[in-house]
Design an enzyme around this catalytic site. Structure first.
Site, mmCIF file in Angstrom:
data_model
loop_
_atom_site.group_PDB
_atom_site.id
_atom_site.type_symbol
_atom_site.label_atom_id
_atom_site.label_comp_id
_atom_site.label_asym_id
_atom_site.label_seq_id
_atom_site.Cartn_x
_atom_site.Cartn_y
_atom_site.Cartn_z
ATOM 1 N N CYS A 29 36.242 42.774 43.609
ATOM 2 C CA CYS A 29 37.259 41.745 43.842
ATOM 3 C C CYS A 29 37.091 40.595 42.850
ATOM 4 O O CYS A 29 36.085 39.883 42.885
ATOM 5 C CB CYS A 29 37.128 41.259 45.291
ATOM 6 S SG CYS A 29 38.087 39.780 45.658
ATOM 7 N N CYS A 65 36.528 37.163 44.403
ATOM 8 C CA CYS A 65 35.180 37.118 44.998
ATOM 9 C C CYS A 65 34.134 36.867 43.924
ATOM 10 O O CYS A 65 33.208 36.070 44.100
ATOM 11 C CB CYS A 65 34.857 38.439 45.707
ATOM 12 S SG CYS A 65 35.972 38.868 47.044
#
Length: 184
Positions: free
Chosen positions: A103, A106
């Site tokens: 991600c 992230c």
């Protein structure tokens, strides 16, 4: 996990190679600029990863340190239970980051999360990889990554979905203010 389904104008419903945490979150786009519309929609939904593109078949990732400072990686339900018991015993608020190595948002937020953990040792910072603990993450109803839960005595007191640094800092400050731990 479900496959993301989408419709294109002039074609029947089809599946692509995206693994998706929640296929209902994506809108249906029509026209010839479908990919451009999807990209714009994704970036306008700041910091939310809903899917992993597996079309390139590689798992190579740039090195990003997800765990550092006072961030503890949770690798099992037993580990989770132990960390929550430890936090309760020590009177600590828990910030649980449900994240994924693939991600982008992230990965962008990981160093900031580590910094926060160093600045606030009175809190317990946990990292849960949604791909490693799929069933556990599902039990927390994770629909996008990153998702942060703020817990006191094992109970949710706040939540943040998305990689929004100012909002994460704001929620962390509010939690600290509510328990009288101003930046400790």
């Amino acid at each position: 996990m479900s496959k993301l389904r989408y419709k294109r104008q002039g074609s029947k419903q089809s599946e692509n190679s995206l693994q998706c945490l929640d296929f209902d979150v994506f809108p249906t786009f029509k026209g010839t600029d479908t990919l451009l519309q999807l990209a714009f929609w994704h970036f306008s939904n700041m910091g939310h990863c809903f899917s992993k593109d597996k079309s390139d078949g590689s798992d190579s990732e740039q090195a990003v340190e997800f765990v550092g400072g006072n961030v503890h990686r949770v690798t099992s339900k037993e580990d989770w239970d132990q960390k929550l018991s430890e936090a309760k015993r020590d009177g600590k608020i828990v910030i649980a980051n449900f994240s994924a190595t693939w991600c982008g948002p992230c990965r962008m937020l990981a160093p900031f999360y580590c910094e926060l953990s160093e600045k606030h040792p009175s809190l317990m910072f946990l990292l849960i990889d949604v791909d490693e603990l799929t069933d556990f993450s599902t039990s927390w109803d994770i629909k996008a990554t990153p998702t942060f839960f703020f817990l006191k005595d094992g109970q949710q007191i706040d939540k943040l979905v998305g990689a929004n640094k100012p909002e994460l800092q704001k929620k962390l400050t509010a939690v600290l203010d509510s328990v009288g731990n101003h930046g400790k």
